[in-house]
Scaffold this motif. Structure first.
Motif, short mmCIF file in Angstrom:
data_model
loop_
_atom_site.label_atom_id
_atom_site.label_comp_id
_atom_site.label_asym_id
_atom_site.label_seq_id
_atom_site.Cartn_x
_atom_site.Cartn_y
_atom_site.Cartn_z
N LEU A 202 -23.56 101.54 -104.36
CA LEU A 202 -23.79 100.15 -104.95
C LEU A 202 -25.29 100.34 -104.46
N SER A 203 -25.04 100.38 -103.00
CA SER A 203 -26.89 99.26 -102.25
C SER A 203 -27.51 100.72 -102.71
N ILE A 204 -27.37 102.22 -102.80
CA ILE A 204 -29.04 102.63 -102.95
C ILE A 204 -28.93 102.34 -103.94
N GLU A 205 -27.82 102.41 -104.97
CA GLU A 205 -27.74 102.88 -106.97
C GLU A 205 -28.64 101.57 -106.62
N VAL A 206 -29.00 100.52 -106.78
CA VAL A 206 -29.54 99.17 -106.92
C VAL A 206 -31.21 99.04 -106.55
N GLY A 207 -30.65 99.98 -104.64
CA GLY A 207 -32.07 99.52 -104.40
C GLY A 207 -33.57 100.44 -105.20
N MET A 208 -32.65 101.91 -105.28
CA MET A 208 -33.11 103.14 -105.74
C MET A 208 -33.84 102.31 -107.52
N GLN A 209 -35.20 103.43 -107.88
CA GLN A 209 -35.34 102.35 -109.40
C GLN A 209 -35.95 103.80 -109.59
N ASN A 210 -35.75 104.02 -111.34
CA ASN A 210 -36.71 105.02 -111.73
C ASN A 210 -37.78 104.73 -112.20
N SER A 211 -38.76 104.89 -111.16
CA SER A 211 -39.64 104.53 -111.10
C SER A 211 -41.04 105.20 -111.59
N LEU B 91 -30.09 95.60 -100.04
CA LEU B 91 -29.63 95.00 -98.61
C LEU B 91 -28.53 94.22 -99.99
N LEU B 92 -28.87 93.49 -100.88
CA LEU B 92 -28.20 92.71 -101.49
C LEU B 92 -27.35 93.23 -102.52
N GLY B 93 -27.81 94.39 -102.73
CA GLY B 93 -26.68 95.81 -103.15
C GLY B 93 -25.23 95.35 -102.78
N TYR B 94 -25.86 95.99 -101.42
CA TYR B 94 -24.40 95.82 -100.30
C TYR B 94 -23.90 94.82 -100.10
N LEU B 95 -24.71 93.71 -99.88
CA LEU B 95 -23.80 92.45 -99.72
C LEU B 95 -22.65 92.04 -100.83
N VAL B 96 -23.22 92.55 -102.60
CA VAL B 96 -22.28 92.05 -103.24
C VAL B 96 -21.33 93.31 -103.54
N ALA B 97 -21.43 94.33 -103.29
CA ALA B 97 -20.22 95.58 -102.95
C ALA B 97 -19.10 94.64 -102.29
N CYS B 98 -19.67 93.97 -100.36
CA CYS B 98 -18.66 93.50 -100.14
C CYS B 98 -18.18 92.37 -100.30
N ALA B 99 -18.97 92.15 -100.07
CA ALA B 99 -18.20 90.95 -101.22
C ALA B 99 -17.50 90.36 -101.84
#
Length: 333
Positions: A272-281, A253-261
């Motif tokens: 950007l949304s997917i990249e921020v939310g998915m980590q190298n777990s 959500l926050l990644g998508y909002l940053v991209a929108c902003a």
């Protein structure tokens, strides 16, 4: 070929359900998985997927991304600000015990995972931007992850630079480069196989999920050491599930909002949304195991995140691909 395309379309559409079934099966029947599917298969499977993505892109796509380094920089800053701060905030809100808090923060301070590139591809997002952000965050992780862990946990961890550098070249760059070359010289032939690539991606992701879950089932399920019988869920480990879900989904959500902003177009917002939310777990789990050997629960957040973000990522990718399309006037932004 048409039958394969139909199966591929079905797999892409219902990836979330398929991946959940695979995860549940691997959790409760791990012996059916560990005999033939090992965690050592994860990188080769990702290489196959990356090669397939290389077949769908060309050099001009990456040149376009490099001409806008601001987009990559925004992704980098979002990755290493949003996810670490969410990790420490959620850990404090849920009052996690020290081992689980360490595991959650390690997940948050790690770079973007290569699965994000697969999900961006399935979401019809900007794949070259996603790959570029993953590469940059991964190459910076040996400096950023220990720094952030020191700031947030007041502890020191070591992240080896060269193994990560070699890994990103071997797993991401070389397969994509090979795909680009083949696409350049045999473009007509590669167009014929592009419609079955979602099937290959879904199969690879599901195999990765099963390998990770089967290898981690003892951390999630209590097992009688004498009989090997399952006694029920590990309640300490289960406490981490809502934290992982919130961490991952708020990252999207926050990644998508940053991209929108900042006015990025829809394809870049998806990336950007997917990249921020998915980590190298996987890296987070490895760091927890080596840096905190006396805290077994520290590996659990990474293991749970590995399963959850592939499930949630496939749901989000399907939503993005079917419901969120590029307006005509935004295509060149």
């Amino acid at each position: 070929m048409r039958a394969l395309e139909k199966i591929s379309s079905f797999a892409g559409k219902y990836m979330a359900v398929i991946s959940l079934i695979c995860a549940v099966f691997a959790l409760f029947v791990p012996q059916a998985i560990t005999g033939w599917l090992k965690t050592s298969w994860v990188n080769p499977l990702l290489m196959i997927v990356m090669f397939g993505m290389g077949l769908t892109t060309n050099a001009e796509d990456f040149v376009r991304v490099l001409k806008r380094p601001k987009d990559i920089l925004i992704g980098f800053c979002s990755q290493f600000l949003i996810m670490p701060l969410l990790a420490i905030a959620l850990g404090k809100i849920f009052r996690l015990e020290d081992a689980l808090l360490i595991g959650v923060v390690l997940v948050g301070t790690c770079p973007g995972g290569t699965s994000s590139n697969v999900m961006t591809f399935l979401a019809k997002g900007d794949v070259p931007l996603s790959i570029s952000m993953t590469c940059v965050s991964t190459l910076c992780a040996p400096f950023m992850t220990p720094l952030l862990a020191k700031l947030l946990l007041s502890t020191t961890i070591n992240v080896a630079f060269w193994p990560m550098f070699v890994s990103i070249i071997k797993v991401v760059l070389l397969p994509i480069a090979l795909g680009l070359v083949i696409n350049h010289f045999f473009g007509k032939q590669t167009k014929e196989v592009r419609n079955v690539l979602p099937l290959i991606s879904v199969t690879a992701i599901c195999m990765i999920i099963m390998a990770v879950v089967a290898a981690s089932h003892k951390a999630l399920i209590n097992v009688d050491p004498a009989t090997g019988k399952m006694l029920g869920p590990n309640m300490n480990a289960m406490m981490i599930i809502p934290v992982v879900i919130l961490h991952n989904c708020l990252g999207y959500l926050l990644g998508y909002l940053v991209a929108c902003a900042i006015g990025l177009n829809v394809a870049k917002r998806k990336a950007l949304s997917i990249e921020v939310g998915m980590q190298n777990s996987g890296l987070a789990t490895s760091l927890a195991r080596t840096s905190f050997p006396d805290m077994a629960l520290a590996t659990v957040p990474g293991a749970v995140f590995s399963v959850w973000h592939n499930f949630s990522g496939s749901l989000l990718a399907n939503f993005f691909a079917t419901k969120l399309h590029e307006p005509e006037e935004e295509t060149n932004n």
